[in-house]
Design a protein around this motif. Sequence first.
Motif, mmCIF file in Angstrom:
data_model
loop_
_atom_site.group_PDB
_atom_site.id
_atom_site.type_symbol
_atom_site.label_atom_id
_atom_site.label_comp_id
_atom_site.label_asym_id
_atom_site.label_seq_id
_atom_site.Cartn_x
_atom_site.Cartn_y
_atom_site.Cartn_z
ATOM 1 N N PHE A 1 9.955 -1.954 -9.470
ATOM 2 C CA PHE A 1 9.485 -2.851 -10.700
ATOM 3 C C PHE A 1 9.250 -2.425 -11.900
ATOM 4 N N ARG A 2 8.639 -1.490 -12.022
ATOM 5 C CA ARG A 2 8.196 -0.716 -13.261
ATOM 6 C C ARG A 2 9.684 -0.503 -13.864
ATOM 7 N N MET A 3 10.694 0.106 -13.343
ATOM 8 C CA MET A 3 11.767 0.362 -13.793
ATOM 9 C C MET A 3 12.649 -0.982 -14.394
ATOM 10 N N ILE A 4 12.443 -1.955 -13.452
ATOM 11 C CA ILE A 4 13.104 -3.308 -14.134
ATOM 12 C C ILE A 4 12.393 -3.458 -15.580
ATOM 13 N N LEU A 5 11.060 -3.343 -15.768
ATOM 14 C CA LEU A 5 10.327 -3.551 -17.125
ATOM 15 C C LEU A 5 10.654 -2.692 -18.014
ATOM 16 N N ALA A 6 11.129 -1.403 -17.626
ATOM 17 C CA ALA A 6 11.281 -0.142 -18.586
ATOM 18 C C ALA A 6 11.784 -0.644 -19.859
ATOM 19 N N ASP A 7 12.807 -1.263 -19.914
ATOM 20 C CA ASP A 7 13.441 -1.597 -21.299
ATOM 21 C C ASP A 7 12.986 -2.705 -21.848
ATOM 22 N N GLY A 8 11.969 -3.233 -21.402
ATOM 23 C CA GLY A 8 11.098 -4.297 -22.072
ATOM 24 C C GLY A 8 11.968 -5.974 -21.753
ATOM 25 N N THR A 9 12.935 -5.852 -20.956
ATOM 26 C CA THR A 9 13.615 -7.110 -20.552
ATOM 27 C C THR A 9 14.016 -7.205 -19.040
ATOM 28 N N VAL A 10 13.872 -8.227 -18.473
ATOM 29 C CA VAL A 10 14.099 -8.525 -17.027
ATOM 30 C C VAL A 10 15.289 -9.085 -16.935
ATOM 31 N N SER A 11 16.203 -8.400 -16.547
ATOM 32 C CA SER A 11 17.755 -9.066 -16.364
ATOM 33 C C SER A 11 17.906 -9.153 -14.909
ATOM 34 N N GLU A 12 18.833 -10.493 -14.861
ATOM 35 C CA GLU A 12 19.097 -10.905 -13.451
ATOM 36 C C GLU A 12 19.599 -10.207 -12.696
ATOM 37 N N VAL B 1 5.965 -11.022 -2.800
ATOM 38 C CA VAL B 1 5.556 -9.730 -2.975
ATOM 39 C C VAL B 1 5.611 -8.955 -4.419
ATOM 40 N N ILE B 2 6.366 -9.824 -5.235
ATOM 41 C CA ILE B 2 6.524 -9.608 -6.654
ATOM 42 C C ILE B 2 5.119 -10.159 -7.228
ATOM 43 N N GLU B 3 4.635 -11.289 -6.827
ATOM 44 C CA GLU B 3 3.164 -11.485 -7.281
ATOM 45 C C GLU B 3 2.142 -10.578 -6.886
ATOM 46 N N TYR B 4 2.160 -10.326 -5.395
ATOM 47 C CA TYR B 4 1.305 -9.055 -5.147
ATOM 48 C C TYR B 4 1.450 -7.711 -5.987
ATOM 49 N N LEU B 5 2.623 -7.600 -6.213
ATOM 50 C CA LEU B 5 2.961 -6.048 -7.084
ATOM 51 C C LEU B 5 2.239 -6.348 -8.414
ATOM 52 N N ASN B 6 2.459 -7.546 -8.911
ATOM 53 C CA ASN B 6 1.831 -7.742 -10.203
ATOM 54 C C ASN B 6 0.325 -7.704 -10.265
ATOM 55 N N ASP B 7 -0.055 -8.228 -9.182
ATOM 56 C CA ASP B 7 -1.581 -8.014 -9.165
ATOM 57 C C ASP B 7 -2.146 -6.605 -8.744
ATOM 58 N N ASN C 1 -1.296 3.140 -12.066
ATOM 59 C CA ASN C 1 -0.360 3.994 -12.910
ATOM 60 C C ASN C 1 0.816 4.395 -12.103
ATOM 61 N N SER C 2 1.861 4.825 -12.892
ATOM 62 C CA SER C 2 3.090 5.356 -12.185
ATOM 63 C C SER C 2 2.639 6.849 -11.624
ATOM 64 N N SER C 3 1.697 7.497 -12.426
ATOM 65 C CA SER C 3 1.348 8.939 -11.665
ATOM 66 C C SER C 3 0.618 8.570 -10.300
ATOM 67 N N GLN C 4 -0.206 7.717 -10.280
ATOM 68 C CA GLN C 4 -0.855 7.338 -8.869
ATOM 69 C C GLN C 4 0.259 6.882 -7.821
ATOM 70 N N ALA C 5 1.212 5.995 -8.471
ATOM 71 C CA ALA C 5 2.172 5.581 -7.407
ATOM 72 C C ALA C 5 2.941 6.715 -6.872
ATOM 73 N N ILE C 6 3.510 7.738 -7.732
ATOM 74 C CA ILE C 6 4.160 8.678 -7.405
ATOM 75 C C ILE C 6 3.597 9.802 -6.510
ATOM 76 N N ALA C 7 2.354 9.746 -6.777
ATOM 77 C CA ALA C 7 1.395 10.653 -5.885
ATOM 78 C C ALA C 7 1.667 10.418 -4.360
ATOM 79 N N GLN D 1 13.709 8.005 -19.652
ATOM 80 C CA GLN D 1 12.554 8.519 -19.571
ATOM 81 C C GLN D 1 11.774 8.367 -18.171
ATOM 82 N N LEU D 2 11.701 7.173 -17.948
ATOM 83 C CA LEU D 2 11.006 6.886 -16.394
ATOM 84 C C LEU D 2 11.568 7.648 -15.542
#
Length: 143
Positions: free
Chosen positions: A36-47, A71-77, A83-89, A122-123
């Motif tokens: 989901f962070r990859m979707i948001l990485a460029d600042g726009t959410v494309s279909e 699930v998206i709502e859960y991920l948003n919360d 953060n990304s480092s914690q997720a990657i851990a 970068q991400l």
Amino acid sequence: MVFALLDQIRSIFEGDPGVRKVADDPVLSAELLMLFRMILADGTVSESQMAAFRRICREAFGIPEASIDSVIEYLNDFGYETNSSQAIAQFRDLDVERRKLLARHMAEIAKADSQLAGTEMQLLRRTLDLLDISPADVVRAEE
């Protein structure tokens, strides 16, 4: 018909089955959060990126289509607390093939809108470094 009704009743008392699946699996939560962070990485959410995310949720993780919005709502919360480092851990101790799968899914989402933004690169590059994955491993799998 009866089974669908029972599933709805069960969902009311136990919560959405897709959200339960994600919430009960920290690695899956971390992976979906990174996607989901990859979707948001460029600042726009494309279909097209959302369609890729939904397909990955269904095909790779068995999350029912009816659960994906929840699930998206859960991920948003959940995402505000992680953060990304914690997720990657969550992935560091997993086998290399599982780590490569995360990288491939991230690359797939980044490319879904036919544009690779610098922030997406970068991400992805940072994720590959943290996962100790070679960019060649991601490219080879796509060929």
